[in-house]
Design a protein around this motif. Structure first.
Motif, PDB file in Angstrom:
ATOM      1  N   ASN A 196      72.550  41.969  34.840  1.00  0.00           N
ATOM      2  CA  ASN A 196      73.825  43.397  34.432  1.00  0.00           C
ATOM      3  C   ASN A 196      72.977  44.116  34.023  1.00  0.00           C
ATOM      4  N   PRO A 197      72.470  44.967  34.936  1.00  0.00           N
ATOM      5  CA  PRO A 197      71.559  45.878  34.282  1.00  0.00           C
ATOM      6  C   PRO A 197      72.492  47.057  34.056  1.00  0.00           C
ATOM      7  N   GLY A 198      72.046  47.856  32.747  1.00  0.00           N
ATOM      8  CA  GLY A 198      72.400  48.737  31.767  1.00  0.00           C
ATOM      9  C   GLY A 198      72.651  49.880  32.663  1.00  0.00           C
ATOM     10  N   ALA A 199      73.234  51.080  32.388  1.00  0.00           N
ATOM     11  CA  ALA A 199      73.074  52.610  33.101  1.00  0.00           C
ATOM     12  C   ALA A 199      72.361  52.746  32.709  1.00  0.00           C
ATOM     13  N   ARG A 200      71.140  53.238  32.231  1.00  0.00           N
ATOM     14  CA  ARG A 200      69.686  52.915  31.967  1.00  0.00           C
ATOM     15  C   ARG A 200      68.796  53.004  32.397  1.00  0.00           C
ATOM     16  N   LEU A 201      69.093  51.176  32.466  1.00  0.00           N
ATOM     17  CA  LEU A 201      68.286  51.073  33.653  1.00  0.00           C
ATOM     18  C   LEU A 201      68.198  51.211  34.331  1.00  0.00           C
ATOM     19  N   VAL A 202      69.203  51.391  35.472  1.00  0.00           N
ATOM     20  CA  VAL A 202      69.849  51.852  36.829  1.00  0.00           C
ATOM     21  C   VAL A 202      69.173  52.812  36.769  1.00  0.00           C
ATOM     22  N   LYS A 203      69.852  53.903  36.627  1.00  0.00           N
ATOM     23  CA  LYS A 203      69.323  55.252  36.273  1.00  0.00           C
ATOM     24  C   LYS A 203      68.086  55.614  36.551  1.00  0.00           C
ATOM     25  N   ALA A 204      67.122  54.812  35.245  1.00  0.00           N
ATOM     26  CA  ALA A 204      65.595  54.450  35.188  1.00  0.00           C
ATOM     27  C   ALA A 204      64.935  54.389  37.056  1.00  0.00           C
ATOM     28  N   ALA A 205      65.979  53.316  37.345  1.00  0.00           N
ATOM     29  CA  ALA A 205      65.109  52.676  38.853  1.00  0.00           C
ATOM     30  C   ALA A 205      65.321  53.494  39.797  1.00  0.00           C
ATOM     31  N   ASN A 206      66.767  53.992  39.492  1.00  0.00           N
ATOM     32  CA  ASN A 206      66.678  54.821  40.785  1.00  0.00           C
ATOM     33  C   ASN A 206      65.554  55.722  40.809  1.00  0.00           C
ATOM     34  N   ARG A 207      65.892  56.576  39.522  1.00  0.00           N
ATOM     35  CA  ARG A 207      64.574  57.691  40.021  1.00  0.00           C
ATOM     36  C   ARG A 207      63.016  57.247  40.105  1.00  0.00           C
ATOM     37  N   ALA A 208      62.617  55.919  39.786  1.00  0.00           N
ATOM     38  CA  ALA A 208      61.674  55.066  40.505  1.00  0.00           C
ATOM     39  C   ALA A 208      61.531  54.999  41.431  1.00  0.00           C
ATOM     40  N   LEU A 209      62.872  54.768  42.378  1.00  0.00           N
ATOM     41  CA  LEU A 209      62.803  54.590  43.967  1.00  0.00           C
ATOM     42  C   LEU A 209      62.789  55.720  44.562  1.00  0.00           C
ATOM     43  N   LEU A 210      63.387  57.124  44.182  1.00  0.00           N
ATOM     44  CA  LEU A 210      62.981  57.949  44.529  1.00  0.00           C
ATOM     45  C   LEU A 210      61.648  58.189  44.871  1.00  0.00           C
ATOM     46  N   ASP A 211      61.271  58.205  43.328  1.00  0.00           N
ATOM     47  CA  ASP A 211      59.663  58.660  43.581  1.00  0.00           C
ATOM     48  C   ASP A 211      59.193  57.563  44.525  1.00  0.00           C
ATOM     49  N   VAL A 212      59.122  56.694  44.887  1.00  0.00           N
ATOM     50  CA  VAL A 212      58.162  55.663  45.993  1.00  0.00           C
ATOM     51  C   VAL A 212      58.726  56.101  47.133  1.00  0.00           C
ATOM     52  N   ALA A 213      60.532  56.959  47.373  1.00  0.00           N
ATOM     53  CA  ALA A 213      60.601  56.833  48.600  1.00  0.00           C
ATOM     54  C   ALA A 213      60.055  58.344  48.874  1.00  0.00           C
ATOM     55  N   VAL A 214      59.979  59.306  47.931  1.00  0.00           N
ATOM     56  CA  VAL A 214      59.142  60.467  47.995  1.00  0.00           C
ATOM     57  C   VAL A 214      57.963  60.499  48.032  1.00  0.00           C
ATOM     58  N   MET A 215      57.319  59.104  47.948  1.00  0.00           N
ATOM     59  CA  MET A 215      55.235  59.148  47.855  1.00  0.00           C
ATOM     60  C   MET A 215      55.361  58.135  49.230  1.00  0.00           C
ATOM     61  N   GLY A 216      56.037  57.886  49.999  1.00  0.00           N
ATOM     62  CA  GLY A 216      55.824  57.010  50.985  1.00  0.00           C
ATOM     63  C   GLY A 216      56.278  58.272  52.352  1.00  0.00           C
ATOM     64  N   ALA A 217      56.722  58.816  51.848  1.00  0.00           N
ATOM     65  CA  ALA A 217      57.560  60.537  53.131  1.00  0.00           C
ATOM     66  C   ALA A 217      56.190  61.216  53.157  1.00  0.00           C
ATOM     67  N   VAL A 218      55.745  61.706  52.074  1.00  0.00           N
ATOM     68  CA  VAL A 218      54.500  62.209  51.898  1.00  0.00           C
ATOM     69  C   VAL A 218      53.312  61.522  53.222  1.00  0.00           C
ATOM     70  N   ARG A 219      53.407  60.180  52.754  1.00  0.00           N
ATOM     71  CA  ARG A 219      52.194  59.326  53.553  1.00  0.00           C
ATOM     72  C   ARG A 219      52.506  59.032  54.784  1.00  0.00           C
TER      73      ARG A 219
END
Length: 134
Positions: free
Chosen positions: A16-39
């Motif tokens: 049951n993730p809190g809003a802070r954890l979801v926000k941080a995970a979304n930021r990390a997922l965006l970073d991973v997606a951008v890293m993948g797009a660059v690759r």
């Protein structure tokens, strides 16, 4: 393209993730997606990669499409649909079966890289979790 990579986080804090954890995970997922797009974009340059106009390469990007769900695509999130010939260049179009060109598999290669759990991705996710609880 037709592939999905899932990053699974387990434990009491994720049931049951809190809003802070979801926000941080979304930021990390965006970073991973951008890293993948660059690759993906890096694979599109070089000898034997067809006519280098940069049009398809410019369409490739990583995005958050919904909470805790990121995607790397060839224009779908920004322009409403993937570039028409992106499936053919990737090698997943029906025309690839009947033509000499079997595809470059840019997205598949990045997906396989992500499935191996590279250190960079683990560090991004770890930093996001630490940020959420700092």
């Amino acid at each position: 393209m037709a592939g999905e990579t899932t990053i699974t986080m387990k434990g009491k804090v994720f049931t049951n993730p809190g809003a802070r954890l979801v926000k941080a995970a979304n930021r990390a997922l965006l970073d991973v997606a951008v890293m993948g797009a660059v690759r993906v974009q890096m694979q599109m340059t070089g000898v034997g990669r067809g006519r280098v106009s940069g049009h398809l390469r410019g369409r490739v990007a990583g995005h958050i499409v919904s909470s805790l769900h990121a995607q790397i695509d060839a224009g779908e999130a920004r322009f409403g649909r993937n570039e028409v010939y992106a499936r053919w260049v990737e090698g997943v179009d029906k025309r690839n079966k009947t033509s000499r060109f079997k595809g470059h598999f840019f997205f598949r290669n990045v997906r396989q890289w992500l499935l191996r759990g590279p250190k960079e991705v683990k560090e991004l996710m770890q930093d996001a979790i630490y940020e959420a609880f700092a």
